[in-house]
Write an enzyme that holds these catalytic residues in place. Structure first.
Site, PDB file in Angstrom:
ATOM      1  CE1 TYR A 198      -3.294  -2.085   0.626  1.00 50.42           C
ATOM      2  CE2 TYR A 198      -2.286  -3.447   1.022  1.00 50.42           C
ATOM      3  CZ  TYR A 198      -3.520  -3.043   0.376  1.00 50.42           C
ATOM      4  OH  TYR A 198      -4.053  -4.063   0.587  1.00 50.42           O
ATOM      5  CB  SER A 199       1.022   3.993  -2.154  1.00 49.90           C
ATOM      6  OG  SER A 199       1.052   3.765  -3.651  1.00 49.90           O
ATOM      7  CB  CYS A 202       1.062   6.479  -8.583  1.00 50.80           C
ATOM      8  SG  CYS A 202       0.275   5.363  -7.420  1.00 50.80           S
ATOM      9  CD  GLU A 211       5.308   2.430  -6.479  1.00 51.19           C
ATOM     10  OE1 GLU A 211       6.055   1.783  -6.761  1.00 51.19           O
ATOM     11  OE2 GLU A 211       3.965   2.552  -5.613  1.00 51.19           O
ATOM     12  CE1 TYR A 254      -2.866   0.125  -6.718  1.00 52.60           C
ATOM     13  CE2 TYR A 254      -1.789   1.221  -6.898  1.00 52.60           C
ATOM     14  CZ  TYR A 254      -2.821   1.430  -5.756  1.00 52.60           C
ATOM     15  OH  TYR A 254      -2.881   2.566  -5.635  1.00 52.60           O
TER      16      TYR A 254
HETATM   17  C1  LIG Z   1       3.256  -0.162  -5.254  1.00 51.04           C
HETATM   18  C2  LIG Z   1       1.844  -0.739  -4.642  1.00 51.04           C
HETATM   19  C3  LIG Z   1       1.059   0.137  -4.101  1.00 51.04           C
HETATM   20  C4  LIG Z   1      -0.323  -0.354  -4.168  1.00 51.04           C
HETATM   21  N1  LIG Z   1      -0.542   0.634  -3.038  1.00 51.04           N
HETATM   22  C5  LIG Z   1      -2.311   0.934  -3.051  1.00 51.04           C
HETATM   23  C6  LIG Z   1      -3.502   1.868  -2.401  1.00 51.04           C
HETATM   24  O1  LIG Z   1      -2.531   3.176  -2.675  1.00 51.04           O
HETATM   25  N2  LIG Z   1      -4.212   1.337  -1.756  1.00 51.04           N
HETATM   26  C7  LIG Z   1      -4.676   0.557  -2.160  1.00 51.04           C
HETATM   27  O2  LIG Z   1      -6.109  -0.176  -2.155  1.00 51.04           O
HETATM   28  N3  LIG Z   1      -4.351  -0.449  -3.377  1.00 51.04           N
HETATM   29  C8  LIG Z   1      -3.152  -0.613  -3.224  1.00 51.04           C
HETATM   30  N4  LIG Z   1      -2.273  -1.475  -4.220  1.00 51.04           N
HETATM   31  C9  LIG Z   1      -3.516  -2.707  -4.356  1.00 51.04           C
HETATM   32  C10 LIG Z   1      -2.720  -3.775  -3.426  1.00 51.04           C
HETATM   33  O3  LIG Z   1      -1.795  -3.888  -3.108  1.00 51.04           O
HETATM   34  C11 LIG Z   1      -3.731  -5.231  -3.255  1.00 51.04           C
HETATM   35  O4  LIG Z   1      -3.470  -5.478  -4.609  1.00 51.04           O
HETATM   36  C12 LIG Z   1      -5.554  -4.661  -3.041  1.00 51.04           C
HETATM   37  O5  LIG Z   1      -5.442  -4.167  -2.435  1.00 51.04           O
HETATM   38  C13 LIG Z   1      -5.804  -6.259  -3.498  1.00 51.04           C
HETATM   39  O6  LIG Z   1      -5.327  -7.273  -2.529  1.00 51.04           O
HETATM   40  P1  LIG Z   1      -6.438  -8.301  -1.510  1.00 51.04           P
HETATM   41  O7  LIG Z   1      -5.483  -8.796  -0.624  1.00 51.04           O
HETATM   42  O8  LIG Z   1      -7.593  -7.618  -0.460  1.00 51.04           O
HETATM   43  O9  LIG Z   1      -6.835  -9.064  -2.515  1.00 51.04           O
HETATM   44  P2  LIG Z   1      -6.571 -10.245  -3.082  1.00 51.04           P
HETATM   45  O10 LIG Z   1      -7.276 -11.060  -1.979  1.00 51.04           O
HETATM   46  O11 LIG Z   1      -4.992 -10.451  -3.567  1.00 51.04           O
HETATM   47  O12 LIG Z   1      -7.243 -10.889  -4.816  1.00 51.04           O
HETATM   48  C14 LIG Z   1      -6.777  -9.518  -5.533  1.00 51.04           C
HETATM   49  C15 LIG Z   1      -7.281 -10.058  -6.762  1.00 51.04           C
HETATM   50  O13 LIG Z   1      -6.712 -11.316  -7.440  1.00 51.04           O
HETATM   51  C16 LIG Z   1      -7.442 -11.715  -8.159  1.00 51.04           C
HETATM   52  N5  LIG Z   1      -7.983 -13.000  -7.523  1.00 51.04           N
HETATM   53  C17 LIG Z   1      -7.498 -13.255  -6.009  1.00 51.04           C
HETATM   54  N6  LIG Z   1      -8.130 -14.246  -5.309  1.00 51.04           N
HETATM   55  C18 LIG Z   1      -9.840 -14.704  -6.151  1.00 51.04           C
HETATM   56  C19 LIG Z   1     -10.423 -15.478  -7.112  1.00 51.04           C
HETATM   57  N7  LIG Z   1     -10.662 -16.831  -5.783  1.00 51.04           N
HETATM   58  N8  LIG Z   1     -11.595 -15.273  -7.491  1.00 51.04           N
HETATM   59  C20 LIG Z   1     -11.076 -14.363  -8.919  1.00 51.04           C
HETATM   60  N9  LIG Z   1     -10.482 -13.470  -9.088  1.00 51.04           N
HETATM   61  C21 LIG Z   1      -8.900 -13.720  -7.322  1.00 51.04           C
HETATM   62  C22 LIG Z   1      -8.159 -10.633  -8.584  1.00 51.04           C
HETATM   63  O14 LIG Z   1      -8.169 -10.591  -9.892  1.00 51.04           O
HETATM   64  C23 LIG Z   1      -8.921 -10.139  -7.748  1.00 51.04           C
HETATM   65  O15 LIG Z   1      -8.766  -8.693  -7.583  1.00 51.04           O
HETATM   66  C24 LIG Z   1      -0.422  -1.548  -4.242  1.00 51.04           C
HETATM   67  C25 LIG Z   1      -0.401  -2.653  -4.768  1.00 51.04           C
HETATM   68  C26 LIG Z   1       1.152  -1.967  -5.466  1.00 51.04           C
HETATM   69  C27 LIG Z   1       1.343  -3.192  -6.099  1.00 51.04           C
END
Ligand SMILES: Cc1cc2nc3c(=O)[nH]c(=O)nc-3n(C[C@H](O)[C@H](O)[C@H](O)COP(=O)(O)OP(=O)(O)OC[C@H]3O[C@@H](n4cnc5c(N)ncnc54)[C@H](O)[C@@H]3O)c2cc1C
Length: 295
Positions: A84-85, A255, A293, A295
């Protein structure tokens, strides 16, 4: 416009290395978890403040933080880290230097009959003040904000991609004009409700905007007749970027939502000139003038 070929690599601050690995995270306390979008609005984006007191954690504007949701994955391993940024300046939130903010969108989507909830974003969106959160990092050295006020900052954000730029704005707030970079920010959201940090619910960006910190908004779903994405706004009002390119000392930061960089690149190609664009982009990437950046 002639390609910019005489740029010197700009000096970057030495970003703190990763102090806490995902395999040995540090536990910090939740101070605040506030919704940034209205209660009845479809998108949920939250401002989450953590207290780094008692840790060695330090970071620069533009770096990210790792968060490890509790529990294990299907293979019995600890859940993998999500980034998360960091939305705060290096000196922390105004009320307390050990407080650091994240801007997190709750990931929920439908797939056929099923509703899928993103693991870490849902965990973070539900934390309460006093809860403990495992964090790692900081991550990312390339996206760091420069300290040279002569460097113009050309910022492009979509969605939660605004988070690091809140940190950039706050970093420069309170400094005399001559010690601040010119900032031009093109900022895209769906509607005013999710134009976070720049609306009635929280106006942290608006409060810091002035003639040196200029914000151009783009709303894609506010008015069905006037759908505007961040690249559309940039195409309509390229003036501040053209001037920065002429001055010759600038950094580009993109971003947010994956894919947004394509439309922005198209506008830059037209400004620089299609014939020289590939060479210019290559040079900007090598000299870390172009930073993205997504995502
Ligand atoms: C450098 C960087 C900075 C970031 N900054 C931010 C920020 O400031 N704020 C922010 O909100 N986010 C940010 N993110 C994104 C964050 O890291 C996460 O990817 C985001 O919150 C989703 O994570 P999660 O664990 O909730 O979802 P996850 O559980 O990881 O799922 C995310 C994705 O995985 C896929 N997926 C996983 N499981 C399934 C399934 N069973 N069925 C179908 N599809 C599936 C889907 O495509 C889904 O959208 C950033 C990412 C990067 C790389």
């Amino acid at each position: 416009m002639e390609p910019v070929t005489n740029l010197n690599p700009l000096e970057r601050l030495e970003a703190p290395p990763m102090l806490y690995k995902p395999s040995s995270p540090v536990e910090v306390t939740v101070i605040e978890n506030t919704r940034l979008t209205p209660e009845n609005y479809s998108e949920e984006i939250r401002h989450i403040v953590l207290d780094l007191k008692g840790t060695d954690y330090r970071y620069l504007e533009g770096q990210s933080m790792g968060v490890i949701a509790p529990g294990e994955d299907e293979r019995g391993k600890p859940n993998r880290v999500r980034l998360y940024s960091i939305a705060s300046p290096a000196m922390g939130e105004p009320e307390n230097p050990s407080h650091v903010a994240l801007c997190v969108k709750r990931v929920v989507f439908e797939e056929g009959q099923d509703t899928f909830y993103g693991l870490c974003s849902n965990y973070l969106c539900d934390v309460k003040p006093g809860d403990k959160v495992k964090i790692s990092g900081p991550n990312g050295k390339r996206f760091v904000m420069p300290r040279d006020p002569e460097v113009d900052l050309l910022l492009f954000a979509a969605g939660t991609g605004i988070a690091p730029f809140r940190a950039f704005f706050m970093r420069l707030s309170g400094l005399p004009a001559e010690e601040r970079s010119n900032i031009v920010l093109y900022y895209g959201s769906r509607r005013m409700e999710d134009h976070v940090y720049y609306n009635d619910l929280n106006n942290d960006l608006g409060n810091l905007a002035d003639s040196k910190n200029v914000i151009h908004s783009a709303l894609s779903r506010q008015d069905p007749k006037k759908k505007m994405h961040v690249q559309d706004r940039f195409r309509l009002e390229p003036g501040p970027v053209e001037e920065a390119l002429k001055r010759g000392k600038f950094l580009i930061y993109i971003c947010g939502i994956k894919g947004m960089e394509k439309g922005i690149e198209d506008v830059f190609r037209d400004i620089v000139g299609p014939d020289s664009w590939d060479q210019t982009k290559q040079e900007w990437k090598e000299k870390t003038i172009w930073n993205q950046e997504v995502y």
